[in-house]
Structures are given as structure tokens and as C-alpha cells.
Enzyme design. Structure first.
Site, PDB file in Angstrom:
ATOM      1  N   MET A 238       0.819  -1.213   0.000  1.00 26.77           N
ATOM      2  CA  MET A 238       0.000   0.000   0.000  1.00 26.77           C
ATOM      3  C   MET A 238       0.858   1.271   0.000  1.00 26.77           C
ATOM      4  SD  MET A 238      -2.930  -1.113   2.764  1.00 26.77           S
ATOM      5  CE  MET A 238      -3.989   0.306   2.452  1.00 26.77           C
ATOM      6  N   HIS A 239       0.186   2.385  -0.288  1.00 27.62           N
ATOM      7  CA  HIS A 239       0.668   3.751  -0.046  1.00 27.62           C
ATOM      8  C   HIS A 239       1.749   4.234  -1.012  1.00 27.62           C
ATOM      9  CE1 HIS A 239      -1.486   3.040   3.628  1.00 27.62           C
ATOM     10  NE2 HIS A 239      -0.546   2.286   4.165  1.00 27.62           N
TER      11      HIS A 239
ATOM     12  N   ASP B   3      -2.482  -5.120   0.048  1.00 32.89           N
ATOM     13  CA  ASP B   3      -1.948  -6.345   0.641  1.00 32.89           C
ATOM     14  C   ASP B   3      -2.635  -6.726   1.948  1.00 32.89           C
ATOM     15  OD1 ASP B   3      -0.792  -4.237   2.067  1.00 32.89           O
ATOM     16  OD2 ASP B   3       1.276  -4.916   1.794  1.00 32.89           O
TER      17      ASP B   3
END
EC number: 2.7.1.17
Length: 498
Positions: free
Chosen positions: A81-82, A240
Site C-alpha cells: 500500500m501507499h 496487501d
């Protein structure tokens, strides 16, 4: 009858893992491609996103040596992520991707809080903002690389970039979009008002489809490169943590998830429309449609154990390192460890605090230290579970995955500290399995996520808390929680000497 399979790919920080799953939910093939991230300055973490794409192609090539293309029904992804990937109007990558564990954005985080205010941020996105999230990364590029920012046509998350390279189509989906802190978790739309306040053009945001939504098929260039005549459908995939939850059977609030890898996660479904996040925990969209979850994160979970292993016995594997751990006792003979090696996320959101051993004496053994680290990691996750319970979420049946699920003593410690039943998957494959489930749902193999859950996921017998241990750990947890307030100013003051 022709056999058919789906592929799940997990784009991790250091490797891409692929699995092939049949209609019964059996993992019949797996493949992994490792890669390195770059750290051009302290606190920076970057990678050329085409490394992920090439890793995905390498995995596809390997899988197609085992199976005919006509046997592969579909492919989907789980992704870290991110991260921030930016491309120009020609579809070319503008600069290396900035990853989730990059911490360069402290100034941008403070500017966001000062510009829009925490209340507005929570109202617009249902989350606070932290250095690792996508929004401050985008503003960092705007502030520090205006020549690159001016070229941006679209930004993407890591898995979405690989999907784009495979299909030519640019999408994302709610579970990953939520982690950008540019997305309204409740309405499942981009937070247009927030973006306007920060002078960010909403048109650089990708279109939203469902996590198991059809993204497209492999481009003709790729089918030619793979030397295949039939095509393979691609489904968008999920973040995830969401895929890890799906792959662990978390499709409703009857079970919760604890994942202990490098970092640690506690996760529970939260579908109460009246839930209002105060910023002490994350509130994201699941990859299961119309579901949301709250999640707490400890930054140095398995990382703490690896740090101790490197100090005490670098040649040991983890199984050997934790041998005879029961020769120590609950509480490690009066030793408490706080796992703040990299600061802490939930519930403190504090990048400056550092870890500590409290209670060391002349009789402390290496086994006591090992036990204290296992307990400290688990206490840190208990912080998140406490927040869940304070929000009237019943946490009674936990599925444990990752490194914390591989040691029986640690599983018992989890049951005792969490005061909950702990179970493990009979065949754990992590987020890649959740990605395979999304491909199967996209291909309409099952009528619902509940149906595929029942068909594909089985568990070992649960581990129950031991009453005497639970009572001792309840007292120790109170002591553990007091350590943060006592040591935070001390560790902050010590930082000037580093």
C-alpha cells in the site's frame, strides 16, 4: 474436461510472489522473484516500478512453462500500500516510485494538518495522515520536484501500475485508494474537496473499479512476447492487508486477523455506518465489496525479533533461535520490551519514540530477552485490539498469519494476551492467496465471497487462552502501556546524540 486455474501475484517490498490455484483452492505452483529497493538518502525508499512489471512477466513466463495459456482463467494482484507511481501523458514513468516505508514527508504531513485541519481530514477521508501515505508523497514531489509534478498525467499505486503495463488500462480500487488519504472510505469516491484545498487536480486520480473488477486482457505486445495466441484476463486486485485478510477467511466480523511479519497488523471488519474514526487507528475499504475494516499497525513486529536475532545469534534460523523459549516464564522474569525501533504507528502515531527493555537485571538471560520481545510485540498489537473492543467490536476468534503463526509458544502468548481463541490456516499463502480469490471471483467461479471462503479456506484447531497466563498478562499490559509515557521524552532527548 479442461483444467482451469487462476494466478494470484503479491507485489511485496522485496519480492513478487506468484501462486497458481485450482478450482478446489489448492495451490499447485508457486514462484518468487526478488528485487532490491534503493535508499538514495536517509529515510528514502524507492524503486523503478518497471522492476515490478518485469518480475510479473518473469513469473508469467515461468507459469506458462507449466500450464497452457488456455488453462489460465485469470490473474489478479495484491500490492504493497501507499506507494506513489507517477506517469506522464505518454504513459512513461516520471521518477522512481516512492514506497510505503519512505519517511521523507514529515514537513508535508504537518502542512496538510495545518492547511486542512485534522477534523476536516477525518471527515473527508476517515483517516489521519502519516509520512508513509500517498498524499504527502505527492505533495513532496510538488514541493521539491516541481518539474516532475508538472508532467503528471496520472498517479497509481504499485499493483495498479503493473496492471496498467499488462493491459494498457489505468484503474485502482477502493482498498488501495483508501490508503492514499485522498479517498473517502464511506462514499468510495475521491475526496474532491480535500484535493481542491491542497490544489491537487482530481483528474490525476485513476478511475475506481471493484477489486475483483475486470481490468482488461494482456496487450498484444505482451502476448507476442510470451509467444501465446490465447489471452489471459486481468482483474484489478487489492491492497496487501485487505488481500491478506481475504486469504485468511476474513469476509465478515465473525473472525479478526493478526498478521505478524516485519510489521504487525490487527484487523477487523467494521460495517457500522455510524463509526467515526478519531485518527488513532486506520479505517479502510476491504477488497470484499461494501465492506470496511479498522486496522492497527505496529511498525517493528518481526523486525524486533530479527534485530534481536542479529545481536544474539545471527547464524541461527528463527526456529533454532526460539528453541526452549518456554524455559523462560510469563513476563520474562520481570522484563518488558517496547518494540518502538522505528517509532510507532498505533495508537501513538509517533515517529520519534524508540524502544526499550525495562527491568533488566544481573539474572536476565537471553531467553528472558527473547520472551520479552515476543510479548512486547504482542502487547503492541493488543493496543490495537483494545481500541477495537472500545469501539464495541467483539474480538474473540483471531486468525494469526505470518511469522507469528509459525511458533506454538508465540501462538499461546497471543491467545493469552489477546484473551481470544487463536487459529491458523491449514495452508497459508498470504496476500497472494487473496489475490487468487479475487481472480476467481472476477471469473465468476463462485456466487459470493462467503461461498469461496467456505470452499477454499480451512483452519487448524484453535488455541485457547490459559487462565493464569491471561491474568498475569493483563497486569503486565498495564505496565507495558505506562512505558510509552515514561520513555517518550527520554528517547526524544536522546535523538540529538545520534
Amino acid at each position: 474436461m479442461t483444467l482451469t486455474y487462476v494466478i494470484g501475484m503479491d507485489i511485496g517490498t522485496s519480492a513478487l510472489k506468484s501462486i497458481v490455484v485450482n478450482k478446489q483452492g489448492d495451490v499447485v505452483t508457486s514462484h518468487s522473484v526478488s528485487y532490491d529497493t534503493q535508499h538514495p538518502q536517509s529515510g528514502y525508499s524507492e524503486i523503478d516500478p518497471d522492476i515490478w512489471y518485469n518480475a510479473a512477466l518473469d513469473s508469467l513466463k515461468y507459469i506458462l512453462t507449466q500450464y497452457e495459456p488456455t488453462e489460465i482463467t485469470g490473474l489478479s494482484f495484491s500490492g504493497q500500500m501507499h506507494g506513489l507511481v507517477i506517469i506522464d501523458a505518454n504513459g512513461a514513468v516520471i521518477r522512481p516510485a516512492i514506497l510505503w516505508n519512505d519517511t521523507r514527508t514529515s514537513t508535508e504531513v504537518e502542512n496538510i494538518k495545518n492547511t486542512v485541519g485534522l477534523d476536516t481530514l477525518l471527515n473527508q477521508t476517515q483517516n489521519t495522515v502519516l509520512e508513509g501515505f500517498t498524499l504527502p508523497k505527492l505533495l513532496w514531489v510538488k514541493n521539491n520536484e516541481p518539474h516532475n509534478y508538472s508532467k503528471i498525467s496520472k498517479f497509481m499505486l504499485p499493483k495498479d501500475y503493473v496492471v496498467y503495463k499488462l493491459t494498457g488500462n489505468i484503474f485502482t480500487e477502493p482498498s488501495d485508494a483508501a490508503g492514499t488519504i485522498m479517498f473517502n472510505v464511506k462514499t468510495e469516491t475521491w475526496a474532491t474537496s480535500l484535493l481542491q484545498q491542497l490544489n491537487i487536480d482530481v483528474n490525476i486520480c485513476p478511475s475506481i473499479i471493484e477489486s475483483h473488477g475486470y481490468s482488461g486482457s494482456l496487450t498484444s505486445e505482451i502476448t507476442h512476447q510470451l509467444n501465446i495466441t490465447s489471452n489471459i484476463k486481468v482483474y484489478q486486485g487489492g491492497a496487501d492487508n485487505a488481500c491478506g485478510a481475504l486469504g485468511s477467511g476474513i469476509t465478515d466480523n465473525s473472525k479478526q486477523l493478526v498478521s505478524i511479519g516485519t510489521s504487525g497488523v490487527a484487523l477487523s471488519i467494521e460495517n457500522n455506518s455510524k463509526f467515526e474514526n478519531d485518527g488513532n487507528i486506520h479505517y479502510f475499504n476491504h477488497c470484499v465489496p461494501n465492506q470496511k475494516y479498522i486496522m492497527g499497525v505496529t511498525l517493528s513486529a518481526g523486525y524486533s525479533l530479527e534485530w534481536l536475532r542479529q545481536l544474539l545469534a545471527p547464524k541461527d534460523d528463527f526456529t533454532t533461535f526460539l528453541t526452549n523459549i518456554n524455559d523462560s516464564v510469563v513476563g520474562g522474569h520481570g522484563l518488558v520490551y517496547t518494540p518502538y525501533l522505528l517509532g510507532e504507528r498505533t495508537p501513538h502515531n509517533d515517529a520519534t519514540v524508540r524502544g526499550s527493555f525495562i527491568g533488566l537485571d544481573a539474572n536476565t538471560t537471553s531467553l528472558d530477552m527473547k520472551r520479552a520481545v515476543l510479548e512486547g510485540i504482542t502487547f503492541s498489537i493488543q493496543d490495537s485490539i483494545t481500541i477495537m473492543r472500545n469501539n464495541r467490536i467483539a474480538v474473540n476468534d483471531i486468525v494469526s498469519i505470518g511469522g507469528g503463526a509459525k511458533n506454538k509458544t508465540w501462538l499461546q502468548i497471543q491467545a493469552d494476551i489477546f484473551n481470544a481463541s487463536i487459529t491458523t490456516r491449514t495452508e497459508e499463502q498470504g496476500p497472494a492467496f487473496g489475490a487468487a480469490m479475487l481472480a476467481a471471483m472476477g471469473a465468476q467461479w463462485f456466487e459470493s465471497f462467503e461461498t469461496i471462503n467456505q470452499a477454499w479456506i480451512q483452519f487448524h484447531q484453535p488455541i485457547k487462552p490459559i487462565t493464569s497466563n491471561r491474568r498475569s498478562y493483563s497486569q503486565l499490559f498495564d505496565i507495558y502501556q505506562s512505558v510509552y509515557q515514561a520513555t517518550q521524552p527520554i528517547t526524544h532527548a536522546l535523538s540529538q546524540f545520534k
